[in-house]
Design a protein around this motif. Structure first.
Motif, PDB file in Angstrom:
ATOM      1  N   GLY A  85      -2.927   1.318  12.072  1.00  0.00           N
ATOM      2  CA  GLY A  85      -3.477   2.369  11.220  1.00  0.00           C
ATOM      3  C   GLY A  85      -2.487   2.750  10.134  1.00  0.00           C
ATOM      4  O   GLY A  85      -1.418   2.143  10.013  1.00  0.00           O
ATOM      5  N   CYS A  86      -2.848   3.766   9.365  1.00  0.00           N
ATOM      6  CA  CYS A  86      -2.013   4.114   8.208  1.00  0.00           C
ATOM      7  C   CYS A  86      -0.719   4.822   8.616  1.00  0.00           C
ATOM      8  O   CYS A  86       0.229   4.865   7.852  1.00  0.00           O
ATOM      9  CB  CYS A  86      -2.786   4.957   7.210  1.00  0.00           C
ATOM     10  SG  CYS A  86      -2.031   4.978   5.575  1.00  0.00           S
TER      11      CYS A  86
ATOM     12  N   GLU B 262       1.833   2.438   7.889  1.00  0.00           N
ATOM     13  CA  GLU B 262       2.217   2.129   6.510  1.00  0.00           C
ATOM     14  C   GLU B 262       2.795   3.357   5.794  1.00  0.00           C
ATOM     15  O   GLU B 262       3.996   3.448   5.589  1.00  0.00           O
ATOM     16  CB  GLU B 262       1.015   1.556   5.740  1.00  0.00           C
ATOM     17  CG  GLU B 262       0.601   0.203   6.320  1.00  0.00           C
ATOM     18  CD  GLU B 262      -0.157  -0.677   5.337  1.00  0.00           C
ATOM     19  OE1 GLU B 262      -0.281  -0.329   4.146  1.00  0.00           O
ATOM     20  OE2 GLU B 262      -0.633  -1.744   5.779  1.00  0.00           O
ATOM     21  N   ILE B 263       1.928   4.309   5.434  1.00  0.00           N
ATOM     22  CA  ILE B 263       2.441   5.512   4.764  1.00  0.00           C
ATOM     23  C   ILE B 263       3.345   6.283   5.730  1.00  0.00           C
ATOM     24  O   ILE B 263       4.383   6.824   5.338  1.00  0.00           O
ATOM     25  CB  ILE B 263       1.288   6.417   4.267  1.00  0.00           C
ATOM     26  CG1 ILE B 263       0.402   5.654   3.265  1.00  0.00           C
ATOM     27  CG2 ILE B 263       1.826   7.706   3.677  1.00  0.00           C
ATOM     28  CD1 ILE B 263       0.934   5.505   1.876  1.00  0.00           C
TER      29      ILE B 263
ATOM     30  N   PRO C 260      -7.992   5.657   0.296  1.00  0.00           N
ATOM     31  CA  PRO C 260      -7.178   6.809  -0.103  1.00  0.00           C
ATOM     32  C   PRO C 260      -5.711   6.466  -0.379  1.00  0.00           C
ATOM     33  O   PRO C 260      -4.905   7.376  -0.566  1.00  0.00           O
ATOM     34  CB  PRO C 260      -7.236   7.677   1.160  1.00  0.00           C
ATOM     35  CG  PRO C 260      -7.169   6.656   2.268  1.00  0.00           C
ATOM     36  CD  PRO C 260      -7.947   5.468   1.762  1.00  0.00           C
ATOM     37  N   CYS C 261      -5.369   5.195  -0.396  1.00  0.00           N
ATOM     38  CA  CYS C 261      -3.967   4.775  -0.361  1.00  0.00           C
ATOM     39  C   CYS C 261      -3.081   5.378  -1.462  1.00  0.00           C
ATOM     40  O   CYS C 261      -1.976   5.847  -1.184  1.00  0.00           O
ATOM     41  CB  CYS C 261      -3.902   3.261  -0.443  1.00  0.00           C
ATOM     42  SG  CYS C 261      -5.171   2.452   0.548  1.00  0.00           S
TER      43      CYS C 261
ATOM     44  N   THR D 129      -5.501   7.174  10.120  1.00  0.00           N
ATOM     45  CA  THR D 129      -6.362   5.983  10.128  1.00  0.00           C
ATOM     46  C   THR D 129      -6.225   5.163   8.845  1.00  0.00           C
ATOM     47  O   THR D 129      -5.758   5.665   7.834  1.00  0.00           O
ATOM     48  CB  THR D 129      -7.840   6.390  10.269  1.00  0.00           C
ATOM     49  OG1 THR D 129      -8.164   7.233   9.155  1.00  0.00           O
ATOM     50  CG2 THR D 129      -8.076   7.124  11.564  1.00  0.00           C
ATOM     51  N   CYS D 130      -6.662   3.918   8.939  1.00  0.00           N
ATOM     52  CA  CYS D 130      -6.694   3.039   7.769  1.00  0.00           C
ATOM     53  C   CYS D 130      -8.140   2.635   7.531  1.00  0.00           C
ATOM     54  O   CYS D 130      -8.667   1.776   8.217  1.00  0.00           O
ATOM     55  CB  CYS D 130      -5.823   1.809   8.010  1.00  0.00           C
ATOM     56  SG  CYS D 130      -6.014   0.537   6.757  1.00  0.00           S
ATOM     57  N   ASP D 131      -8.767   3.260   6.562  1.00  0.00           N
ATOM     58  CA  ASP D 131     -10.200   3.009   6.312  1.00  0.00           C
ATOM     59  C   ASP D 131     -10.503   2.963   4.820  1.00  0.00           C
ATOM     60  O   ASP D 131     -11.375   3.671   4.324  1.00  0.00           O
ATOM     61  CB  ASP D 131     -11.043   4.102   7.006  1.00  0.00           C
ATOM     62  CG  ASP D 131     -10.530   5.507   6.701  1.00  0.00           C
ATOM     63  OD1 ASP D 131      -9.530   5.642   5.962  1.00  0.00           O
ATOM     64  OD2 ASP D 131     -11.142   6.475   7.180  1.00  0.00           O
ATOM     65  N   PRO D 132      -9.760   2.144   4.077  1.00  0.00           N
ATOM     66  CA  PRO D 132      -9.885   2.189   2.622  1.00  0.00           C
ATOM     67  C   PRO D 132     -11.232   1.662   2.115  1.00  0.00           C
ATOM     68  O   PRO D 132     -11.826   0.767   2.698  1.00  0.00           O
ATOM     69  CB  PRO D 132      -8.745   1.288   2.139  1.00  0.00           C
ATOM     70  CG  PRO D 132      -8.493   0.343   3.249  1.00  0.00           C
ATOM     71  CD  PRO D 132      -8.790   1.111   4.513  1.00  0.00           C
TER      72      PRO D 132
ATOM     73  N   ARG E 131      -2.307   9.000  -1.097  1.00  0.00           N
ATOM     74  CA  ARG E 131      -1.616   9.220   0.174  1.00  0.00           C
ATOM     75  C   ARG E 131      -0.119   8.944   0.036  1.00  0.00           C
ATOM     76  O   ARG E 131       0.687   9.488   0.780  1.00  0.00           O
ATOM     77  CB  ARG E 131      -2.241   8.349   1.266  1.00  0.00           C
ATOM     78  CG  ARG E 131      -1.871   8.800   2.653  1.00  0.00           C
ATOM     79  CD  ARG E 131      -2.638   8.062   3.709  1.00  0.00           C
ATOM     80  NE  ARG E 131      -3.942   8.644   3.968  1.00  0.00           N
ATOM     81  CZ  ARG E 131      -4.872   8.057   4.728  1.00  0.00           C
ATOM     82  NH1 ARG E 131      -4.634   6.888   5.279  1.00  0.00           N
ATOM     83  NH2 ARG E 131      -6.026   8.651   4.947  1.00  0.00           N
TER      84      ARG E 131
ATOM     85  N   GLY F 184      -1.073  -1.714   8.604  1.00  0.00           N
ATOM     86  CA  GLY F 184      -2.253  -0.881   8.803  1.00  0.00           C
ATOM     87  C   GLY F 184      -3.272  -1.521   9.737  1.00  0.00           C
ATOM     88  O   GLY F 184      -3.932  -0.834  10.516  1.00  0.00           O
TER      89      GLY F 184
ATOM     90  N   GLY G 180       0.813  -1.213   0.000  1.00  0.00           N
ATOM     91  CA  GLY G 180       0.000   0.000   0.000  1.00  0.00           C
ATOM     92  C   GLY G 180       0.844   1.260   0.000  1.00  0.00           C
ATOM     93  O   GLY G 180       0.471   2.278  -0.570  1.00  0.00           O
TER      94      GLY G 180
HETATM   95  S1  SF4 Z   1      -5.108   3.363   4.239  1.00  0.00           S
HETATM   96 FE1  SF4 Z   1      -4.308   2.134   2.554  1.00  0.00          FE
HETATM   97  S2  SF4 Z   1      -2.103   2.540   2.555  1.00  0.00           S
HETATM   98 FE2  SF4 Z   1      -2.912   3.246   4.500  1.00  0.00          FE
HETATM   99  S3  SF4 Z   1      -2.604   1.485   5.871  1.00  0.00           S
HETATM  100 FE3  SF4 Z   1      -4.669   1.323   5.067  1.00  0.00          FE
HETATM  101  S4  SF4 Z   1      -4.469   0.000   3.244  1.00  0.00           S
HETATM  102 FE4  SF4 Z   1      -2.400   0.699   3.780  1.00  0.00          FE
END
Ligand code: SF4
Lengths: 221, 291
Positions: free
Chosen positions: B166-167, B170-171, B219-220, B208-211, B223, B162, B117
């Protein structure tokens, strides 16, 4: 965890669990079957079923069954490749109990007639766990050469197998025993640090009380 | 043993008179019992895979869900036309990050760094830097080692998943790794590197991670661009001598605690946030019909 788990792996997207992990489950299953897949029934469960379409999970599983690895650029074309090879594929929903949310049940028939049924789970990152083989419990990751011995549940088999491996200087990283009932059908799953040579596999197969042996090798076909 | 503190890497680096990236490399080689040459070859392959993925961006591709594709091309055209608001370097970071995120969504080959991601952040920063500043391949590989070492500490003391943190995990982690790497490339010393990482994480705490539909798309993808730019801002501040009032390892611990406090409905479960908006739900209903 090493630094190449952090910067890596090289993989086809979009998701390490739903794509890369799915390829790996298919790949391990194909290797365990020991021959090309002629027919595959692919039954999805949980989040594999719910979000698998958008994550390309079906393409990934078929790619793995074709022998592709998680970085193969042909993963998105796996349906076409399978069709050209005459591989028959069907999809459905799996009914599993207490299964991991990212699970799939694979029923395979090989080109030589071999059969295999496994349940694979994608457990995070691109790591997987094969949780069932031919209906019996098993737990292995596909990170090590893995020996699966189906035998009758009698005293001494585990010792026999491990001493045979020790004699060949093969170190056992993990050993698990599962059985249907006392004295019935049992499965031994051994994850090894080294590859198990073909002659040892043959010897094992010929031992009395051992029904059949499956082997997952890390070596390329 | 994986490092538990960035300060520890910096300390060993000073004691041994080696750069931080080298400390990370040597430690990993011992851990995996491989030689430094083998490790270096692997890292070189990782960098080539990143570059390859960047070059092979295909603007025609649309993801299986139909939500992603083509935005990287829009950014490229905007940049080429000279309409960019910001300078060449940042323009390129934004472009490459979006492209890589889209490639991932469209089932192309990418490098998870630290996750699929967030795969656009680090290559966007490092490849743009190499193109604009003409630095050697060796330097970029060294920067990748440093990024990996930072990621290792984050994985150990906070999280890089994530679903766990949460994000920000990751990001946020990808951006932190890129900021340290970029500061190194700019000639920053260990202290500056640690400050960049601290500043960068602080700017992304709590994300947050709420895809939408559980897919690595909205929003990955976009982001990734924000993560990349955040990394640049952090390196810029650190190179100017700006310091983080909270030391980096304390920031990382906070990130770990915050990760646990983010309710599970905002950790990749699709139960809150963007994932339950009307538009997201309409989209999911449409997808389910096609199953
Ligand atoms: S929002 Fe997307 S990039 Fe961010 S942690 Fe969740 S899945 Fe991964």
């Amino acid at each position: 965890m090493n630094i190449f788990d952090i910067v890596g792996p090289v993989m086809v997207g979009p998701s390490s669990s739903h794509t890369a992990g799915a390829v790996k489950i298919g790949y391990v299953a194909r290797k365990l079957l020991g021959e090309d897949v002629a027919e595959a029934e692919i039954l999805l469960y949980g989040s594999f079923l719910a979000t698998g379409n958008g994550h390309g999970t079906k393409y990934a599983l078929v790619a793995g069954l074709l022998g592709m690895k998680m970085d193969d650029e042909n993963i998105p074309n796996s349906f076409d490749i399978a069709e050209k090879k005459g591989m028959k594929i069907s999809f459905g929903k799996a009914k599993l109990k207490d299964a991991h949310p990212n699970s799939v049940l694979l029923r395979l028939t090989g080109t030589g007639g071999k059969k295999l049924e496994i349940v694979g789970e994608s457990v995070g990152g691109s790591l997987i766990n094969i949780s069932r083989v031919d209906g019996l419990l098993a737990n292995f990751s596909g990170e090590h050469p893995t020996l699966i011995v189906h035998n009758q549940d009698r005293p001494g088999y585990a010792a026999e197998v491990t001493s045979m491996l020790a004699g060949k200087n093969i170190n056992v990283a993990s050993l698990q025993l599962y059985r249907e009932s006392r004295g019935g059908h049992a499965v031994m799953v051994l994850e090894c640090d080294q590859e198990v040579p073909g002659d040892v596999l043959k010897l094992l197969e010929q031992s009395s009380g051992i029904e059949y042996v499956m082997y997952y090798s890390l070596a390329e076909d | 043993m994986a490092f538990k503190k960035l300060a520890e890497i910096a300390e060993i680096s000073e004691k041994k008179g080696l750069p931080m990236w080298k400390v990370v490399q040597e430690d990993d080689c011992t851990e995996q019992s491989i030689t430094c040459e083998e490790s270096y070859t692997k890292m070189k392959e990782i960098l080539s895979a990143m570059r390859d993925a960047d070059k092979k961006y295909n603007p025609e591709l649309v993801s299986k869900s139909g939500m992603a594709g083509g935005d990287g091309m829009k950014v490229e055209q905007f940049n080429v036309a000279g309409s960019a608001l910001v300078g060449d370097f940042i323009s390129s970071v934004i472009e490459k990050a979006v492209k890589m995120g889209e490639s991932n969504a469209c089932m192309r080959r990418i490098v998870a760094a630290p996750t699929a991601g967030a795969c656009g952040v680090i290559p966007a920063v490092l490849l743009s830097y190499q193109e604009k500043k003409n630095v050697s391949e060796e330097k970029i590989i060294e920067a990748l080692y440093l990024a990996a070492g930072i990621g290792e500490v984050l994985a150990e003391c906070a999280s890089i998943a994530g679903a766990e943190g949460g994000c920000q995990a990751e990001i946020g982690s990808a951006a932190a790794m890129a900021s340290g790497a970029l500061t190194y490339l700019e000639g920053g010393d260990n202290e500056a590197i640690l400050n960049a990482v601290a500043l960068c994480i602080k700017s992304m705490l709590g994300l947050t991670c709420d895809p939408v539909a559980g897919l690595v798309e909205v929003p990955c993808i976009k982001r990734n661009a924000y993560g990349g730019v955040n990394a640049v801002v952090s390196a810029h501040l650190a190179m100017a001598g700006v310091k983080s009032r909270i030391p980096v390892d304390e920031v990382i611990d906070s990130m770990g605690r915050i990760g646990h406090l983010i309710p599970s409905c905002l950790r990749e479960t699709g139960e809150e946030g963007l994932a339950i908006t009307q538009t997201a739900q309409d989209f999911c209903d449409k997808q389910m019909k096609e199953l």
